[in-house]
Design a protein around this motif. Structure first.
Motif, PDB file in Angstrom:
ATOM      1  N   PRO A 195      15.283  24.792  60.017  1.00  0.00           N
ATOM      2  CA  PRO A 195      16.286  24.292  60.968  1.00  0.00           C
ATOM      3  C   PRO A 195      17.693  24.825  60.706  1.00  0.00           C
ATOM      4  CG  PRO A 195      14.810  22.529  60.312  1.00  0.00           C
ATOM      5  CD  PRO A 195      14.456  23.704  59.457  1.00  0.00           C
ATOM      6  N   GLU A 196      18.048  24.965  59.415  1.00  0.00           N
ATOM      7  CA  GLU A 196      19.406  25.415  59.095  1.00  0.00           C
ATOM      8  C   GLU A 196      19.637  26.890  59.428  1.00  0.00           C
ATOM      9  OE1 GLU A 196      16.900  25.177  55.302  1.00  0.00           O
ATOM     10  OE2 GLU A 196      17.328  23.933  57.069  1.00  0.00           O
ATOM     11  N   ASP A 197      18.564  27.643  59.677  1.00  0.00           N
ATOM     12  CA  ASP A 197      18.704  29.068  59.987  1.00  0.00           C
ATOM     13  C   ASP A 197      18.848  29.339  61.482  1.00  0.00           C
ATOM     14  OD1 ASP A 197      18.444  29.659  57.297  1.00  0.00           O
ATOM     15  OD2 ASP A 197      16.265  29.900  57.424  1.00  0.00           O
ATOM     16  N   LEU A 198      18.751  28.319  62.300  1.00  0.00           N
ATOM     17  CA  LEU A 198      18.741  28.535  63.750  1.00  0.00           C
ATOM     18  C   LEU A 198      20.055  29.120  64.263  1.00  0.00           C
ATOM     19  CD1 LEU A 198      16.865  25.355  65.062  1.00  0.00           C
ATOM     20  CD2 LEU A 198      16.020  27.709  64.971  1.00  0.00           C
ATOM     21  N   LYS A 199      21.164  28.792  63.603  1.00  0.00           N
ATOM     22  CA  LYS A 199      22.458  29.283  64.080  1.00  0.00           C
ATOM     23  C   LYS A 199      22.583  30.804  63.981  1.00  0.00           C
ATOM     24  CE  LYS A 199      25.210  25.097  63.319  1.00  0.00           C
ATOM     25  NZ  LYS A 199      25.473  24.928  64.761  1.00  0.00           N
ATOM     26  N   GLN A 200      21.741  31.408  63.118  1.00  0.00           N
ATOM     27  CA  GLN A 200      21.789  32.853  62.978  1.00  0.00           C
ATOM     28  C   GLN A 200      20.862  33.566  63.965  1.00  0.00           C
ATOM     29  OE1 GLN A 200      21.795  30.910  59.877  1.00  0.00           O
ATOM     30  NE2 GLN A 200      24.008  31.242  60.200  1.00  0.00           N
ATOM     31  N   LYS A 201      20.110  32.794  64.754  1.00  0.00           N
ATOM     32  CA  LYS A 201      19.142  33.385  65.681  1.00  0.00           C
ATOM     33  C   LYS A 201      19.801  33.729  67.008  1.00  0.00           C
ATOM     34  CE  LYS A 201      15.791  32.820  62.736  1.00  0.00           C
ATOM     35  NZ  LYS A 201      15.141  33.991  62.071  1.00  0.00           N
ATOM     36  N   SER A 202      19.255  34.781  67.629  1.00  0.00           N
ATOM     37  CA  SER A 202      19.761  35.182  68.952  1.00  0.00           C
ATOM     38  C   SER A 202      19.254  34.206  70.012  1.00  0.00           C
ATOM     39  CB  SER A 202      19.286  36.590  69.288  1.00  0.00           C
ATOM     40  OG  SER A 202      17.869  36.609  69.463  1.00  0.00           O
ATOM     41  N   ASP A 203      19.865  34.286  71.188  1.00  0.00           N
ATOM     42  CA  ASP A 203      19.418  33.431  72.292  1.00  0.00           C
ATOM     43  C   ASP A 203      17.967  33.711  72.666  1.00  0.00           C
ATOM     44  OD1 ASP A 203      21.851  32.222  72.407  1.00  0.00           O
ATOM     45  OD2 ASP A 203      22.601  33.368  74.128  1.00  0.00           O
ATOM     46  N   THR A 204      17.570  34.983  72.596  1.00  0.00           N
ATOM     47  CA  THR A 204      16.179  35.342  72.915  1.00  0.00           C
ATOM     48  C   THR A 204      15.217  34.671  71.947  1.00  0.00           C
ATOM     49  OG1 THR A 204      16.847  37.481  73.828  1.00  0.00           O
ATOM     50  CG2 THR A 204      14.548  37.264  73.137  1.00  0.00           C
ATOM     51  N   GLU A 205      15.546  34.678  70.661  1.00  0.00           N
ATOM     52  CA  GLU A 205      14.687  34.031  69.660  1.00  0.00           C
ATOM     53  C   GLU A 205      14.669  32.517  69.872  1.00  0.00           C
ATOM     54  OE1 GLU A 205      14.855  36.566  65.623  1.00  0.00           O
ATOM     55  OE2 GLU A 205      16.829  35.958  66.373  1.00  0.00           O
ATOM     56  N   LEU A 206      15.794  31.931  70.182  1.00  0.00           N
ATOM     57  CA  LEU A 206      15.843  30.489  70.419  1.00  0.00           C
ATOM     58  C   LEU A 206      14.974  30.106  71.628  1.00  0.00           C
ATOM     59  CD1 LEU A 206      19.660  29.735  69.845  1.00  0.00           C
ATOM     60  CD2 LEU A 206      17.745  29.228  68.301  1.00  0.00           C
TER      61      LEU A 206
END
Length: 817
Positions: free
Chosen positions: A251-262
């Motif tokens: 969960p803490e790594d989500l901020k580093q993900k692109s919109d496509t990955e999200l």
């Protein structure tokens, strides 16, 4: 001694010479191989690439469907189709190709789904969406995903899960799961889920669910099912679940993900996401994905072309051909599709029985491939197209295509010409079928417009059959639709839900209806053949009869007075039938419920409650009432018990009309060898002869009594006297009004003509057409009369005898029931 030493000293020399020769031989081979590989290898490689051969199937023309006079009802017409094939050695960006195609090809009424469905489809196809969220929307999306990730179990927990929990987890992390049910486990799951529901409608809906839908419903309802996976599949599923869990982020790594990955994580967890797209962009993405899905058909080998769009317009074809260099793998080919004749007035023809063809479903592919089909083939799905698939199907040709290293075609050569499929010749005359369709449409709309007609009245059906041969002479339903719409994707998508789907099922073979009073001829034959009464015994009807503890009423208040077998049919008397039911119950050896088997015995002989053998796929046997209360026996004698299909009712009436022979109904009369010359009929391969399935075990004199009673129905005092008054031939008939438990009642009218030598049988059915005592012949009579008049006009002398006393009929009393 010296000679021996001299001989021994020669042996090593000879061996050395032999070894040297062998060495030189192999050295020469190695040197030659090296020369071929290093010096001439490129040349041979070019030669190999130049003559790389692929065999492509060339679709054979499908057989035609003709009427009895040779009029072509279903033929083939050439259309242009866009295809896609993965060329060997080419790296194709399929998403880019689909994007470019979407800008050329029209959408053809494609139905769009929700943003959630769009997102899931994008992920399934490995595609991307051109979207970008602002910081606020990105944070909202992350906030939705975090709790879902927190509920994902740890990898160490997977092996200890039950089979149900493992399947549940697999679905939770976005994996596809094959059905975990066999017949027994599905039945147990349905019982468990239905026990938690009070609404019968909801219970019924469970039966219609697929295995995946049922599984998801159980999970959503928090009901744990007892599932048993085989060890091999459980091990494989466990590995997939563990892998999927491992690649999910913390969960803490989500901020580093692109919109496509999200968005991909949102699709995995089935989240509702509002995509930042306008209507035009949303429509385009659906269009692109639909094309991409066709290009990536997973059930087809990569070397087989996939149909992307059939029957494109000239404008679309020109644009694609101009841009072929930008569309690798795309071709425009000419192929045949089916074309169905239109009625003379431009209305649809043969909706119920012709059927249509379509691409092979993935789940049926192995079955068809075992029969020699290609994944690219189309097969019959419904109607005659499906039933006679093996005859209509042609034998595909083979084209040998020589390609170079760039997969460019160097040479084409036809190694086997395609052979057309066989032609079907129907028993019907398309002119009569067309006329019946027009009569049905006109009379339906006329009756529908009356203020007294129930609003529930939405359909009507007509079946005409030759009772002596089993030939189907007409089969029409209204509302109908144009079968050509199956081959026009735009029109199909526009009208499928509103027009096709409600009327797609062939009611004649699929849908059972209560026969109502049209069953009374059977009741009379049972009573006479079982010795319950005689033809002339009179029963006094005072308006009803007490059956057990219930007083069952006749439809006419006050009753019909004295009635015998013939008059009971003429006036459609209920009380007479109740009396016969009571007598039959009284003949039971142990218990009156045994006597239901007597009804089943006679029903089957006449084609009721059993398959008729008609040459259409999926025929149903009707519906057998599970209740055997005393009063149900009386209900059965007036046709308010078991339910039968219209084709069963037609076979039953035909068996009466022809004197007791149950004949198999059929639409096709001949099968002819296919021909490439449409004006030249092919060789006759098969002639469908009349097939008698059985002769009924009823004394012919009792069948004659029933026929006389049905004749009386159309004479003064009969329930259909007004309907057939003034015709130049005699008609035997029986009216029926079926109580359905709904607000409206069904109207039925069956019969045969001419009475003296029956040549046709008719069944007219108008579901939900009656209310407040309206006569059944009001809804069905005009249709029956007009079809008889049309037949008599089209085939003079067939129905009209040399001297027709029927033309001198007296004025008839008003129809009653």
């Amino acid at each position: 001694m010296d000679e021996k030493k001299e001989q021994q000293s020669d042996i090593p020399v000879r061996l050395n010479v032999l070894f040297l020769l062998v060495f030189l031989f192999f050295a020469a081979i190695i040197l030659r191989l090296a020369y071929v590989q290093l010096v001439e290898g490129e040349q041979y490689r070019h030669e190999l690439e130049k003559f790389s051969i692929r065999e492509l199937p060339i679709s054979a023309p499908r057989g035609r469907i003709l009427d009895r006079n040779g009029e072509v009802l279903v033929s083939n017409k050439p259309v242009y189709t866009v295809t896609y094939v993965e060329e060997q050695g080419q790296e194709i960006d399929e998403e880019k190709v689909a994007d470019r195609l979407a800008r050329i090809l029209t959408m053809d009424g494609l139905k769009m789904g929700t943003d959630k469905e769009l997102l899931k489809k994008t992920v399934e196809l490995g595609s991307t969406l051109p979207v970008a969220f602002g910081p606020e929307d990105t944070n909202k999306l992350i906030a939705q995903i975090v709790p879902k990730l927190q509920q994902v179990p740890k990898v160490s927990q997977i092996d200890g899960m039950s089979d149900f929990q493992l399947v549940k987890t697999a679905l939770y992390v976005g994996l596809h799961v094959r059905s975990p049910f066999d017949d027994t486990s599905r039945k147990n799951a349905l019982s468990l889920l239905k026990a938690k529901l009070n609404d019968p409608g909801q219970r019924s809906a469970l039966d219609e669910m697929s295995d995946t839908e049922l599984l998801k419903y159980a999970i959503a309802s928090n009901v744990e099912l007892k599932l048993t996976l085989d060890k091999e599949y459980r091990d494989d599923l466990s590995k997939q679940v563990k892998y999927q869990i491992n690649i999910l982020p913390n969960p803490e790594d989500l901020k580093q993900k692109s919109d496509t990955e999200l968005l991909r994580y949102a699709a995995i967890f089935d989240l509702d996401v509002k995509l930042p797209l306008n209507d035009q962009q949303r429509q385009f993405q659906w269009h692109k994905l639909s094309l991409l899905q066709e290009m990536r058909s997973p059930h087809m080998p990569s070397y087989i072309p996939r149909r992307v769009k059939v029957n494109i317009s000239d404008q679309e074809r020109y644009q694609i051909e101009e841009r072929l260099s930008e569309l690798p793998g795309i071709s425009v080919v000419l192929e045949p599709v089916r074309k169905i004749i239109e009625d003379v007035d431009g209305t649809p023809f043969g909706t119920n029985f012709l059927g249509y063809i379509n691409a092979i479903k993935p789940e049926q592919l192995k079955e068809y491939q075992a029969q020699g089909y290609n994944p690219f083939d189309r097969v019959g799905v419904t109607g005659l197209e499906a039933y006679y698939e093996r005859y209509l199907r042609g034998k595909d040709g083979v084209m040998q295509v020589h390609v170079n290293k760039n997969s460019e075609t160097v040479e084409k050569q036809m190694s086997r010409e395609p052979e057309p499929g066989n032609d079907l010749v129907l028993a019907m005359d398309w002119r009569f079928q067309s006329k019946v369709e027009a009569i049905l449409r006109e009379e339906f709309l006329k009756f529908k417009s009356k203020p007294s007609t129930p609003k529930e009245f939405k359909e009507a059906h007509v079946l005409v059959m030759n009772p002596n041969t089993g030939e189907i002479l007409a089969m029409a339903s209204y509302p109908d639709y144009d079968v050509n719409w199956y081959y026009d994707r735009k029109k199909f998508n526009e009208v499928y839900s509103s027009v096709i789907l409600p009327n797609e099922a062939n009611r004649f073979i699929y849908t059972p209806f209560p026969p109502a009073s049209t069953y009374k001829p059977m009741s009379v034959m049972i009573a006479l053949n079982e010795g319950l009464t005689t033809p002339n015994e009179t029963i006094i009807d005072r308006g009803g009869l007490k059956v057990g503890n219930t007083f069952k009423r006749n439809w006419k208040p006050g009753g019909h007075g004295a009635v015998n077998a013939r008059r009971a049919l003429a006036v459609s008397n209920n009380t007479y039938m109740y009396e016969m039911a009571i007598r039959l119950a009284g003949r039971a050896k142990n218990h009156w419920s045994e006597q239901f088997s007597v009804l089943d015995y006679y029903n089957a002989q006449f084609g009721l409650g059993v398959k008729t053998g008609i040459d259409l796929p999926g025929e149903k046997t009707g519906w057998e009432n599970p209740y055997t209360h005393y009063g149900n026996l009386a209900d059965a004698f007036i046709g308010q018990y078991d339910l039968f299909t219209p084709i069963q009712i037609a076979q039953y009436v035909s068996t009466i009309a022809n004197g007791g022979y149950r004949v198999r109904p059929h639409l096709v009369n001949e099968i002819r060898r296919g021909t490439t010359d449409p004006k030249q009929p092919g060789q006759t391969l098969t002639v469908v002869e009349p097939q008698v399935l059985n002769r009924v075990n009823v004394d012919p004199k009792y069948i004659q009594v029933v026929k006389e009673g049905m004749l009386a129905v159309t004479k003064p005092g009969g329930t259909a006297a007004r309907t057939f008054q003034g015709l130049p031939f005699n008609v035997g008939a029986k009216t029926g009004t079926a109580q359905t438990g709904r607000k409206a009642e069904n109207a039925l009218l069956v019969g045969f003509a001419p009475y003296e030598n029956p040549q046709l049988v008719f069944v007219v059915l108008a579901p939900d057409s009656l209310r407040n005592g309206t006569s059944s012949s009001d809804a069905t009579g005009p249709i029956a009369r007009r079809l008889l008049e049309a037949y008599n006009e089209m085939y003079p002398g067939v129905l009209t005898p040399a001297s027709h006393a029927a033309s001198q009929q007296q004025p008839a009393a008003a129809d009653q029931r």
